[in-house]
Write an enzyme that holds these catalytic residues in place. Structure first.
Site, PDB file in Angstrom:
ATOM      1  N   ASP A 179      15.513 -78.761 -12.802  1.00 12.96           N
ATOM      2  CA  ASP A 179      16.715 -78.399 -13.563  1.00 12.96           C
ATOM      3  C   ASP A 179      17.406 -79.622 -14.169  1.00 12.96           C
ATOM      4  O   ASP A 179      17.240 -80.753 -13.697  1.00 12.96           O
ATOM      5  CB  ASP A 179      17.726 -77.700 -12.652  1.00 12.96           C
ATOM      6  CG  ASP A 179      17.320 -76.275 -12.310  1.00 12.96           C
ATOM      7  OD1 ASP A 179      16.160 -75.922 -12.564  1.00 12.96           O
ATOM      8  OD2 ASP A 179      18.157 -75.537 -11.764  1.00 12.96           O
ATOM      9  N   HIS A 208      15.596 -81.469  -9.330  1.00  6.99           N
ATOM     10  CA  HIS A 208      16.297 -81.892 -10.545  1.00  6.99           C
ATOM     11  C   HIS A 208      15.650 -83.164 -11.075  1.00  6.99           C
ATOM     12  O   HIS A 208      15.608 -84.177 -10.356  1.00  6.99           O
ATOM     13  CB  HIS A 208      17.783 -82.139 -10.264  1.00  6.99           C
ATOM     14  CG  HIS A 208      18.514 -80.935  -9.772  1.00  6.99           C
ATOM     15  ND1 HIS A 208      18.416 -80.489  -8.462  1.00  6.99           N
ATOM     16  CD2 HIS A 208      19.344 -80.052 -10.417  1.00  6.99           C
ATOM     17  CE1 HIS A 208      19.171 -79.394  -8.316  1.00  6.99           C
ATOM     18  NE2 HIS A 208      19.734 -79.117  -9.495  1.00  6.99           N
TER      19      HIS A 208
END
Length: 474
Positions: free
Chosen positions: A301, A443
């Site tokens: 992400d 992430h």
């Protein structure tokens, strides 16, 4: 009795010793205070962007009672950085003052949030409009919204005042009022919410510096705060006035500069990707998946990131692994070539909204804009449309679901890489929780996550997991 010379010398020595002792304890006290201030977990990164002369600083801090994420540009010229830095400091100070007024128990239940994001609009080769958007949330109340505009000239290393572009004269203000009024009335989105008296009061301010005005390479745009000239339901309206509409009120200097830019842009294609690219992406075969092996979907992400994402792509290639990258629209805008590289390597691209706002706090129109703008820029950069949507924080409701046709995809394992910043802890979360069909959240904006990717891939491969995209799991 008059003091002797010896007595005077002794008194001077005693005084100097006393000053030395006071200085020692003063500096010791400062050291203790500084140590106490450093206990908060704060992360700051600086990255290059696709825009010449512009880097991006990302500053995040997470506490039990609040979370803040601030993004702002960094230039080579220190005076420009000082101006931006002063603005950012004022936002943080205001947020902290409001935070201090809140009830601690309420904040523990509904942590306060501060988001500062910005968009860059190239005007000429050396001039950029930097448009900030601030959002503050306290105790679940409606967000506090505000815009701030900087127009930067990198050739002269200075900030351009809007009144250099449109001078504050009676005639110009009257014409500008007419243009903005017609712009609102022609807008299906904003027309029902315009307050004509508010607009008139705004334009008639004696010292109006048009500080909410910015330029693109094709138009002049006025970005208003929520409630400033419209009802709250309109959000933060923007009225775009093409150059041909505002030529009469532009200063001579800017009329000439923008005329030259307009000629240059008219010779360039505005379609960065052809329909053939879209068709080609549709025809690409999906990764072959064995029916017998356990499957796991790695997801990343908040990217793309100019270095971390590229490193992750190399690691995935070594393990013949496919993953899903949930990208932010404003990051794709900064790093379109990285987004394209992800697509060219056969990975799935998901929509993670434009600026990572909690969608459940927004109205329907803003939710749709956050999603649609991101899908559009992903297509512009890659020639592919995103196939899935991951709402920031996993926050969703019926209003969010109704705003998009993209399937919503969350996760089953949160590696907490955003919190631990520890490769071993990230691997531990995977080992303890992975099973067939797991969706793992990481992430690609964190360097420590990059360090964890290879051991995670190694562990999963050794335990007979096959790496697939989230769409291939469904």
């Amino acid at each position: 009795m008059k003091p002797t010379r010896l007595t005077q010398i002794i008194l001077v020595i005693i005084g100097l010793v006393g000053l030395a002792i006071l200085a020692y304890f003063y500096w010791q006290g400062d050291d203790k205070e500084d140590t106490g201030n450093d206990t908060k977990e704060k992360h700051e990164t600086v990255e290059h962007s696709q825009y010449s002369g512009v880097d991006i600083i990302t500053d995040t801090l997470e506490e039990e009672t609040f979370y803040k994420a601030i993004h702002y540009p960094k230039f080579k010229e220190q005076s420009l950085n000082d101006a931006i830095g002063k603005y950012v400091s004022e936002i943080e100070q205001s947020f902290q003052e409001e935070l201090d007024k809140q009830d601690i128990e309420s904040l523990q239940e509904h942590p306060a949030q501060l988001y500062v994001t910005f968009d860059i609009y190239p005007v000429t080769d050396e001039v950029y409009s930097i448009v900030f958007e601030e959002e503050g949330y306290f105790g679940g109340a409606n967000p506090r919204l505000h815009n701030k505009v900087f127009i930067v000239d990198l050739e002269t290393n200075r900030l351009i005042k809007q009144t250099e572009i449109i001078q504050n004269t009676k005639e110009n203000k009257e014409e500008l009022h007419n243009l903005l009024f017609n712009g609102f009335k022609d807008s299906e989105q904003y027309s029902p919410f315009l307050n004509e008296d508010y607009l008139k009061a705004w334009i008639q301010q004696e010292n109006n510096e048009f500080s909410n005005m910015y330029l693109t390479n094709q138009s002049v745009v006025f970005a208003f705060d929520k409630y400033e000239v419209t009802a709250g339901a309109a959000g933060m309206p923007e009225i775009e006035l093409p150059f041909e509409q505002v030529r009469e009120i532009l200063s001579d200097e800017w009329l000439e500069r923008l005329n030259e830019q307009d000629k240059t842009d008219s010779d360039e294609s505005t379609e960065p990707n052809s329909e053939k690219n879209e068709e080609k992406s549709k025809e690409e075969p999906k990764n072959d998946v064995s029916e017998n092996k356990k499957r796991v979907a790695l997801t990343f992400d908040d990217g793309p990131h100019p270095t971390n994402t590229t490193k992750i792509l190399e690691l995935l290639k070594e393990y013949d692994a496919k993953a899903t990258f949930f990208m932010l629209g404003n990051r794709v805008d900064f790093y379109p070539t990285i987004a394209k590289e992800v697509a060219e390597n056969g990975h799935e691209i998901g929509n993670h909204t434009w600026s990572h706002k909690d969608l459940t706090t927004l109205d329907s129109e803003t939710i749709k804009q956050e999603i649609d703008d991101t899908s559009e820029i992903i297509f512009e950069a890659t020639g592919q449309k995103p196939t899935v949507l991951r709402p920031p924080y996993g926050a969703t409701n019926k209003q969010v679901e109704a705003a998009t046709d993209l399937p919503l995809t969350l996760w089953t394992i949160d590696t907490l890489d955003w919190k631990s910043h520890d490769p071993e802890a990230i691997l531990k979360e995977v080992k303890e929780n992975v099973q067939d069909g797991s969706i793992i959240l990481m992430h690609d904006i964190h360097e420590t996550t990059v360090e964890a990717v290879e051991p995670v891939l190694t562990y999963l491969a050794e335990n007979d997991y096959e790496f697939v995209t989230v769409s291939e799991l469904s």
